[in-house]
Design an enzyme around this catalytic site. Structure first.
Site, PDB file in Angstrom:
ATOM      1  N   HIS A  29       0.818  -1.217   0.000  1.00  0.00           N
ATOM      2  CA  HIS A  29       0.000   0.000   0.000  1.00  0.00           C
ATOM      3  C   HIS A  29       0.850   1.264   0.000  1.00  0.00           C
ATOM      4  CE1 HIS A  29      -4.075  -1.772   0.777  1.00  0.00           C
ATOM      5  NE2 HIS A  29      -3.301  -2.811   1.025  1.00  0.00           N
ATOM      6  N   ASP A  68       3.526   9.592  -0.900  1.00  0.00           N
ATOM      7  CA  ASP A  68       2.341   8.855  -0.449  1.00  0.00           C
ATOM      8  C   ASP A  68       2.081   7.737  -1.450  1.00  0.00           C
ATOM      9  OD1 ASP A  68       0.058   8.357   1.093  1.00  0.00           O
ATOM     10  OD2 ASP A  68      -0.535  10.468   1.127  1.00  0.00           O
TER      11      ASP A  68
HETATM   12  P1  ADQ Z   1      -2.912   6.207   4.784  1.00  0.00           P
HETATM   13  O1  ADQ Z   1      -1.517   6.712   4.897  1.00  0.00           O
HETATM   14  O2  ADQ Z   1      -3.634   6.012   6.058  1.00  0.00           O
HETATM   15  O3  ADQ Z   1      -2.975   4.845   3.917  1.00  0.00           O
HETATM   16  P2  ADQ Z   1      -4.902   7.599   2.956  1.00  0.00           P
HETATM   17  O4  ADQ Z   1      -4.832   6.909   1.647  1.00  0.00           O
HETATM   18  O5  ADQ Z   1      -5.031   9.074   2.814  1.00  0.00           O
HETATM   19  O6  ADQ Z   1      -3.649   7.356   3.885  1.00  0.00           O
HETATM   20  O7  ADQ Z   1      -6.150   7.022   3.732  1.00  0.00           O
HETATM   21  C1  ADQ Z   1      -6.593   7.625   4.887  1.00  0.00           C
HETATM   22  C2  ADQ Z   1      -8.026   7.176   5.180  1.00  0.00           C
HETATM   23  O8  ADQ Z   1      -8.315   7.576   6.507  1.00  0.00           O
HETATM   24  C3  ADQ Z   1      -9.039   7.836   4.263  1.00  0.00           C
HETATM   25  O9  ADQ Z   1      -9.956   6.869   3.831  1.00  0.00           O
HETATM   26  C4  ADQ Z   1      -9.714   8.886   5.144  1.00  0.00           C
HETATM   27  O10 ADQ Z   1     -11.093   8.992   4.942  1.00  0.00           O
HETATM   28  C5  ADQ Z   1      -9.470   8.379   6.539  1.00  0.00           C
HETATM   29  N1  ADQ Z   1      -9.227   9.521   7.456  1.00  0.00           N
HETATM   30  C6  ADQ Z   1      -8.256  10.433   7.378  1.00  0.00           C
HETATM   31  N2  ADQ Z   1      -8.373  11.327   8.397  1.00  0.00           N
HETATM   32  C7  ADQ Z   1      -9.434  10.958   9.107  1.00  0.00           C
HETATM   33  C8  ADQ Z   1     -10.076  11.467  10.299  1.00  0.00           C
HETATM   34  N3  ADQ Z   1      -9.624  12.524  10.970  1.00  0.00           N
HETATM   35  N4  ADQ Z   1     -11.127  10.803  10.749  1.00  0.00           N
HETATM   36  C9  ADQ Z   1     -11.583   9.708  10.112  1.00  0.00           C
HETATM   37  N5  ADQ Z   1     -11.036   9.185   9.003  1.00  0.00           N
HETATM   38  C10 ADQ Z   1      -9.972   9.797   8.519  1.00  0.00           C
HETATM   39  C11 ADQ Z   1      -2.031   3.970   3.289  1.00  0.00           C
HETATM   40  C12 ADQ Z   1      -1.031   4.639   2.343  1.00  0.00           C
HETATM   41  C13 ADQ Z   1      -1.779   5.458   1.306  1.00  0.00           C
HETATM   42  C14 ADQ Z   1      -2.768   4.565   0.551  1.00  0.00           C
HETATM   43  C15 ADQ Z   1      -3.634   3.770   1.519  1.00  0.00           C
HETATM   44  C16 ADQ Z   1      -4.484   2.720   0.791  1.00  0.00           C
HETATM   45  O11 ADQ Z   1      -0.136   5.471   3.077  1.00  0.00           O
HETATM   46  O12 ADQ Z   1      -0.885   6.087   0.396  1.00  0.00           O
HETATM   47  O13 ADQ Z   1      -3.608   5.376  -0.263  1.00  0.00           O
HETATM   48  O14 ADQ Z   1      -2.838   3.090   2.472  1.00  0.00           O
HETATM   49  O15 ADQ Z   1      -3.706   1.876   0.004  1.00  0.00           O
END
Ligand code: ADQ
Length: 469
Positions: free
Chosen positions: A161, A369
């Site tokens: 991921h 990311d």
């Molecule tokens: P993350 O680094 O966690 O994931 P991201 O892809 O942005 O990053 O996903 C975050 C998730 O958390 C989103 O679905 C969002 O809705 C949720 N979220 C963020 N802030 C929040 C809050 N305050 N309250 C509730 N929910 C919140 C890792 C990798 C990424 C990759 C994903 C999936 O780092 O690059 O996109 O896995 O493969």
């Protein structure tokens, strides 16, 4: 409904089980990945192997929504060494452009091997004969090889991921060869971006002298196909939630509470040093200072989810961001009207969707990311066809979301220009770009992503059966 991507039993392994403890027992965790995989597992009589989230938890296998869950116990000490240590303090920074110094400790590596071996043994014991085993993420990179040694009959897939780093960085890892060997245990190895595929093949060539043609690596006893599988979100779900009356009401309420500003700039991230939150706040402050943004018209909301609070780099990052928010608010806010609204909280998904809808300009500015789902969720939530996404070139999402205002966040001047471009953008251009973003995410949602990965694994399994049968 799409036809099932495979008729073979599916076993998923991830660090965490897809459930959380609630007052009424276990409930599925929020998130598109879980929603995409659970129905498939249920229909295929499948299983998910992972940790419950509580240290020293010896929970027996159980079932949630018709899916078999097999907990793998992790002790408090292993959590510190395997998870907070090797996974989050060695691999995570190294795989994200070495943005922070990694800690390389033999003791942590030993714990990483030990937990990976435990996952492999559990998978070997429970996987049916023609199963497809799909392993997820950087905490479990040794499992494919370990599992193949125990069960050469199952088909093994792995999806990373996060980014796979360029060889110049990856080669710093004292256990680089073991990690590459671990991943070469796969039949199918998936990355978010084509760049991950290229970086991995280079590492395998350098360290293991493998032959690779058209993204297929030849190993002595099997082939590993390597490819890019950009992950996505549950677009229908986000759209339906965004269209709900409660969301619309909440959105108006949020705007009113913020003092009905002309433009709401929004950031939503885990509080991680890879996400570039500080950069974004500094760019906002510089524009207030130069007068290009006006605290009476432009307001920023930054939601930062608590994460990995036991790791020192994360504690430092939080202190820096909170100091910055305090400084900027101290200088530019008015009584009752802060210029930055900062929430160090995890929010319910419906509240997040209302915020996305309220946000006129979404700032997604990571240094690096894997994908960044927030960028995709923002576009999916904007069913009104308006809103501007400012997106770092260093997020995987930038490959697909080319209608965003793309920016190099390392260039503070460029970041400021990108924010001004977004704030001043003419309505016509905003709508055109948002239509492009929405068309793009509609093309591939998380279900399509999972179907494609499982479809390719099934093809590998069929090819292998054909070769041996
Ligand atoms: P993350 O680094 O966690 O994931 P991201 O892809 O942005 O990053 O996903 C975050 C998730 O958390 C989103 O679905 C969002 O809705 C949720 N979220 C963020 N802030 C929040 C809050 N305050 N309250 C509730 N929910 C919140 C890792 C990798 C990424 C990759 C994903 C999936 O780092 O690059 O996109 O896995 O493969």
């Amino acid at each position: 409904m799409n036809p099932a991507p495979t008729n073979r039993p599916i076993v998923v392994a991830a660090n965490r089980l897809p459930v959380m403890r609630t007052e009424d027992g276990w409930a599925p965790s929020p998130g598109g990945l879980v929603r995409a995989l659970l129905p498939m597992l249920r229909d295929s009589g499948g299983t998910w192997v992972g940790w419950t989230g509580d240290p020293d938890d010896n929970a027996e296998p159980f079932t949630v929504e018709g899916v078999n869950l097999h907990p793998v116990p992790i002790s408090a000490e292993e959590l510190e060494l395997y998870y907070e240590g090797f996974s989050n303090d060695a691999l995570w920074p190294l795989y994200h452009d070495a943005l922070r110094e990694s800690t390389y400790s033999g003791e942590q590596w030993d714990a990483y091997m030990q937990v990976n071996q435990r996952f492999a043994v559990r998978l070997a014991n429970i996987s049916p004969p023609d199963a497809i085993v799909w392993i997820h993420d950087y905490q479990l990179q040794l499992v494919p090889k370990m599992l193949r040694e125990l069960r050469s009959d199952v088909t093994i897939g792995f999806f990373l991921h996060i980014p796979f780093p360029p060889y110049e960085l990856f080669s710093r890892l004292p256990w680089r060869t073991e990690i590459v060997e671990g991943l070469l245990g796969c039949d199918l190895l998936g990355f978010q971006r084509p760049m991950g595929t290229t970086n991995f093949i280079t590492a395998a060539q350098q360290l293991k002298h493998v032959d690779a043609h058209h993204d297929v690596i030849e190993n002595p006893d099997h082939r590993t196909r390597v490819g890019a599988f950009p992950i996505s979100i549950d677009v229908d779900d986000v759209e339906a939630m965004a269209a709900g009356r409660a969301t619309r009401q909440r959105m108006s309420q949020i705007r009113a509470r913020l003092g009905d500003p002309e433009v709401i700039l929004l950031g939503v991230d885990r509080l991680d040093y890879t996400k570039g939150i500080g950069l974004r706040l500094r760019a906002f402050a510089a524009l207030l200072e130069s007068g290009e943004l006006d605290p009476e018209r432009h307001v920023m909301v930054q939601v930062a989810t608590p994460t990995r609070e036991a790791v020192e780099h994360y504690q430092d990052e939080r202190h820096q961001i909170e100091r910055l928010v305090g400084e900027i608010n101290g200088r530019y806010s008015r009584i009752g009207l802060p210029v930055i609204h900062y929430l160090y909280q995890s929010l319910p998904f419906d509240e997040l969707i209302a915020l996305y809808r309220a946000g006129d300009v979404m700032l997604v500015t990571p240094f690096r990311d894997g994908m960044n789902l927030v960028a995709k969720e923002y576009a999916a939530a904007h069913i009104d066809g308006d809103g501007v996404l400012v997106l770092s070139e260093f997020a995987g999402a930038a490959d697909e979301l080319t209608d965003a205002v793309l920016v190099n966040p390392h260039d503070d001047h460029a970041l400021q220009r990108a924010i001004i471009t977004a704030v001043d953008m003419h309505r016509h251009e905003r709508r055109e770009r948002m239509a492009g973003l929405r068309a793009q995410i509609r093309k591939s949602d998380v279900q399509g992503w999972a179907d494609r990965f499982l479809g390719e694994m099934t093809a590998s399994a069929d090819a292998r059966d054909g070769a041996t049968g």
